[in-house]
Design an enzyme around this catalytic site. Structure first.
Site, PDB file in Angstrom:
ATOM      1  N   ASN A  13      16.234 -39.279  25.327  1.00 37.51           N
ATOM      2  CA  ASN A  13      15.032 -40.068  25.601  1.00 37.51           C
ATOM      3  C   ASN A  13      14.965 -41.196  24.565  1.00 37.51           C
ATOM      4  O   ASN A  13      14.880 -40.921  23.359  1.00 37.51           O
ATOM      5  CB  ASN A  13      13.801 -39.155  25.520  1.00 37.51           C
ATOM      6  CG  ASN A  13      12.519 -39.906  25.805  1.00 37.51           C
ATOM      7  OD1 ASN A  13      12.303 -40.989  25.286  1.00 37.51           O
ATOM      8  ND2 ASN A  13      11.653 -39.328  26.613  1.00 37.51           N
ATOM      9  N   HIS A  16      11.472 -43.867  21.818  1.00 38.34           N
ATOM     10  CA  HIS A  16      11.080 -44.120  20.428  1.00 38.34           C
ATOM     11  C   HIS A  16      11.815 -45.308  19.824  1.00 38.34           C
ATOM     12  O   HIS A  16      11.333 -45.916  18.873  1.00 38.34           O
ATOM     13  CB  HIS A  16      11.262 -42.869  19.581  1.00 38.34           C
ATOM     14  CG  HIS A  16      10.252 -41.823  19.944  1.00 38.34           C
ATOM     15  ND1 HIS A  16       8.918 -41.951  19.630  1.00 38.34           N
ATOM     16  CD2 HIS A  16      10.364 -40.671  20.636  1.00 38.34           C
ATOM     17  CE1 HIS A  16       8.259 -40.904  20.097  1.00 38.34           C
ATOM     18  NE2 HIS A  16       9.110 -40.116  20.716  1.00 38.34           N
ATOM     19  N   HIS A  58      10.525 -43.326  29.743  1.00 40.92           N
ATOM     20  CA  HIS A  58       9.201 -43.168  30.354  1.00 40.92           C
ATOM     21  C   HIS A  58       8.576 -44.558  30.403  1.00 40.92           C
ATOM     22  O   HIS A  58       8.224 -45.126  29.365  1.00 40.92           O
ATOM     23  CB  HIS A  58       8.365 -42.220  29.502  1.00 40.92           C
ATOM     24  CG  HIS A  58       7.017 -41.920  30.075  1.00 40.92           C
ATOM     25  ND1 HIS A  58       6.146 -41.029  29.495  1.00 40.92           N
ATOM     26  CD2 HIS A  58       6.374 -42.379  31.193  1.00 40.92           C
ATOM     27  CE1 HIS A  58       5.027 -40.958  30.211  1.00 40.92           C
ATOM     28  NE2 HIS A  58       5.145 -41.778  31.238  1.00 40.92           N
ATOM     29  N   ARG A  60       5.617 -46.246  30.823  1.00 41.50           N
ATOM     30  CA  ARG A  60       4.190 -45.890  30.862  1.00 41.50           C
ATOM     31  C   ARG A  60       3.381 -47.025  31.449  1.00 41.50           C
ATOM     32  O   ARG A  60       3.751 -48.192  31.354  1.00 41.50           O
ATOM     33  CB  ARG A  60       3.684 -45.593  29.451  1.00 41.50           C
ATOM     34  CG  ARG A  60       4.335 -44.382  28.813  1.00 41.50           C
ATOM     35  CD  ARG A  60       3.660 -44.072  27.490  1.00 41.50           C
ATOM     36  NE  ARG A  60       2.406 -43.409  27.712  1.00 41.50           N
ATOM     37  CZ  ARG A  60       2.180 -42.100  27.508  1.00 41.50           C
ATOM     38  NH1 ARG A  60       3.133 -41.336  27.051  1.00 41.50           N
ATOM     39  NH2 ARG A  60       1.009 -41.578  27.752  1.00 41.50           N
ATOM     40  N   ARG A  64       3.588 -49.271  26.561  1.00 41.40           N
ATOM     41  CA  ARG A  64       3.496 -49.263  25.095  1.00 41.40           C
ATOM     42  C   ARG A  64       4.858 -49.238  24.414  1.00 41.40           C
ATOM     43  O   ARG A  64       4.988 -49.591  23.268  1.00 41.40           O
ATOM     44  CB  ARG A  64       2.636 -48.104  24.605  1.00 41.40           C
ATOM     45  CG  ARG A  64       3.295 -46.761  24.736  1.00 41.40           C
ATOM     46  CD  ARG A  64       2.468 -45.664  24.119  1.00 41.40           C
ATOM     47  NE  ARG A  64       1.243 -45.420  24.854  1.00 41.40           N
ATOM     48  CZ  ARG A  64       0.564 -44.272  24.796  1.00 41.40           C
ATOM     49  NH1 ARG A  64       0.994 -43.297  24.022  1.00 41.40           N
ATOM     50  NH2 ARG A  64      -0.523 -44.082  25.500  1.00 41.40           N
ATOM     51  N   GLU A  85      11.088 -41.159  33.799  1.00 39.37           N
ATOM     52  CA  GLU A  85       9.843 -40.375  33.724  1.00 39.37           C
ATOM     53  C   GLU A  85       8.727 -41.270  34.224  1.00 39.37           C
ATOM     54  O   GLU A  85       8.605 -42.425  33.786  1.00 39.37           O
ATOM     55  CB  GLU A  85       9.547 -39.970  32.281  1.00 39.37           C
ATOM     56  CG  GLU A  85      10.477 -38.914  31.761  1.00 39.37           C
ATOM     57  CD  GLU A  85      10.158 -38.560  30.311  1.00 39.37           C
ATOM     58  OE1 GLU A  85       9.160 -39.056  29.766  1.00 39.37           O
ATOM     59  OE2 GLU A  85      10.931 -37.807  29.737  1.00 39.37           O
ATOM     60  N   THR A 116       3.427 -37.513  25.702  1.00 38.39           N
ATOM     61  CA  THR A 116       3.006 -36.647  26.803  1.00 38.39           C
ATOM     62  C   THR A 116       2.596 -35.292  26.241  1.00 38.39           C
ATOM     63  O   THR A 116       3.408 -34.598  25.630  1.00 38.39           O
ATOM     64  CB  THR A 116       4.172 -36.467  27.800  1.00 38.39           C
ATOM     65  OG1 THR A 116       4.678 -37.762  28.090  1.00 38.39           O
ATOM     66  CG2 THR A 116       3.699 -35.820  29.079  1.00 38.39           C
ATOM     67  N   GLU A 166      11.274 -29.621  34.672  1.00 37.64           N
ATOM     68  CA  GLU A 166      11.521 -29.701  33.225  1.00 37.64           C
ATOM     69  C   GLU A 166      10.418 -28.905  32.556  1.00 37.64           C
ATOM     70  O   GLU A 166       9.237 -29.263  32.651  1.00 37.64           O
ATOM     71  CB  GLU A 166      11.510 -31.152  32.745  1.00 37.64           C
ATOM     72  CG  GLU A 166      11.763 -31.231  31.234  1.00 37.64           C
ATOM     73  CD  GLU A 166      11.958 -32.644  30.719  1.00 37.64           C
ATOM     74  OE1 GLU A 166      12.468 -33.507  31.471  1.00 37.64           O
ATOM     75  OE2 GLU A 166      11.591 -32.888  29.563  1.00 37.64           O
ATOM     76  N   HIS A 207      10.746 -31.674  25.080  1.00 38.97           N
ATOM     77  CA  HIS A 207       9.597 -32.049  24.261  1.00 38.97           C
ATOM     78  C   HIS A 207       9.573 -31.247  22.958  1.00 38.97           C
ATOM     79  O   HIS A 207       9.498 -30.025  22.981  1.00 38.97           O
ATOM     80  CB  HIS A 207       8.253 -31.869  24.981  1.00 38.97           C
ATOM     81  CG  HIS A 207       7.194 -32.717  24.333  1.00 38.97           C
ATOM     82  ND1 HIS A 207       6.915 -34.009  24.710  1.00 38.97           N
ATOM     83  CD2 HIS A 207       6.403 -32.466  23.269  1.00 38.97           C
ATOM     84  CE1 HIS A 207       5.972 -34.509  23.943  1.00 38.97           C
ATOM     85  NE2 HIS A 207       5.654 -33.595  23.050  1.00 38.97           N
TER      86      HIS A 207
HETATM   87  N1  PXP Z   1      10.624 -34.741  28.236  1.00 35.12           N
HETATM   88  C1  PXP Z   1       9.494 -35.379  28.607  1.00 35.12           C
HETATM   89  C2  PXP Z   1       9.013 -35.197  30.007  1.00 35.12           C
HETATM   90  C3  PXP Z   1       8.797 -36.214  27.706  1.00 35.12           C
HETATM   91  O1  PXP Z   1       7.665 -36.821  28.111  1.00 35.12           O
HETATM   92  C4  PXP Z   1       9.327 -36.394  26.407  1.00 35.12           C
HETATM   93  C5  PXP Z   1       8.688 -37.291  25.407  1.00 35.12           C
HETATM   94  O2  PXP Z   1       7.538 -37.764  25.612  1.00 35.12           O
HETATM   95  C6  PXP Z   1      10.506 -35.724  26.073  1.00 35.12           C
HETATM   96  C7  PXP Z   1      11.121 -34.892  26.996  1.00 35.12           C
HETATM   97  C8  PXP Z   1      11.125 -35.882  24.716  1.00 35.12           C
HETATM   98  O3  PXP Z   1      10.313 -35.356  23.726  1.00 35.12           O
HETATM   99  P1  PXP Z   1      10.671 -35.561  22.209  1.00 35.12           P
HETATM  100  O4  PXP Z   1      10.593 -37.022  21.934  1.00 35.12           O
HETATM  101  O5  PXP Z   1       9.631 -34.767  21.496  1.00 35.12           O
HETATM  102  O6  PXP Z   1      12.059 -35.042  22.005  1.00 35.12           O
END
Ligand code: PXP
Length: 257
Positions: A13, A16, A58, A60, A64, A85, A116, A166, A207
């Site tokens: 993901n 960030h 994602h 959004r 953001r 996402e 999320t 997921e 997550h």
């Molecule tokens: N899966 C989903 C559906 C998410 O929304 C996120 C982050 O918002 C992640 C995985 C990844 O989470 P993390 O950044 O905490 O690894």
């Protein structure tokens, strides 16, 4: 069928990375050109060289972090699979149908949340979510629902014929330093995976997974893919993304399963 020795796949993901860019260049015009950094698409390409199996973003509603143009560029350049996402809105469904990612993961979206925070209430919105699942799957986009490991949510996903779910690992990650709570959350994840497999759904998870708690997550049997963002992007600040990805892939698939 995934066996206990099938490697778990890693979806990175990259939200960030975009968050860091937006912290400085949110309002940057075209004149900033190549100064705009870090580029999430460049990060994705480097991560692919290190062996990630897919790229997750994602988009959004408030834009953001990830921007529309990031997603369009990813669609053109990545060699692995794109996982979008998305909130359950008409605008996002239209965007997905145009984009045609390999996967779309339906997530809840609140404007105030930092990230999320909870799973999608698929069971409470069967009609709406079910219609989106049907539309996306009919256009060749494999859906996943980001849900808490609760039987009624997993059963709702099965009713809607979502090929993937997921499972939200946030409660497990947050409980890490409370042994009893952590074991109880792990047990819910284990039971959730079992139920998903019984119902013919492929279970992913994500997550809050990091280089420490992966030691327990990887022992959950029959997980197909993990989506990990914050921890890998954070580590990349020190080691570079390729090393950060290789280290996570190594830890995800250590032999002691
Ligand atoms: N899966 C989903 C559906 C998410 O929304 C996120 C982050 O918002 C992640 C995985 C990844 O989470 P993390 O950044 O905490 O690894």
């Amino acid at each position: 069928m995934t066996t206990s020795s099938t490697p778990i796949l890693l979806g990175l993901n990259i939200d960030h990375c975009a968050t860091l860019r937006q912290a400085r260049y949110r309002d940057a015009g075209r004149d900033c050109g190549q100064m705009v950094e870090p580029d999430p698409v460049a990060l994705a390409l480097s991560a692919e060289r290190a062996g990630v199996d897919g790229i997750t973003v994602h988009l959004r509603e408030d834009r953001r972090h990830i921007q529309d143009n990031d997603v369009l560029r990813l669609r053109q350049c990545i060699q692995t699979r794109l996982n979008l996402e998305m909130a359950c809105t008409d605008a996002m469904v239209r965007f997905a149908l145009d984009l045609k990612p390999e996967f779309a993961c339906l997530v809840p979206e609140g404007r105030e949340e930092v990230t999320t925070e909870g799973g999608l209430d698929a069971a409470g919105q069967r009609e709406r979510v079910g219609a989106i699942v049907e539309t996306l799957n009919a256009s060749g986009i494999a859906t996943s629902l980001f849900i808490d490991p609760e039987p009624e949510q997993i059963e709702a996903a099965a009713e809607m014929k979502s090929p993937f779910i997921e499972l939200h690992t946030g409660a497990f990650a947050n409980a890490y330093y409370d042994l009893e709570a952590r074991h109880s959350e792990l047990q819910k994840l284990r039971q959730g995976i079992d139920l998903a497999r019984q119902l013919g759904i492929t279970p992913n998870a994500g997550h809050g997974i990091n280089y420490i708690n992966i030691a327990e997550i990887r022992q959950l049997p029959q997980i197909y893919e993990l989506n990990i963002g914050h921890s890998i992007v954070s580590r990349a600040v020190f080691s570079g993304i390729e090393e950060a990805v290789r280290e996570m892939k190594f830890r995800m698939n250590l032999a002691a399963k």
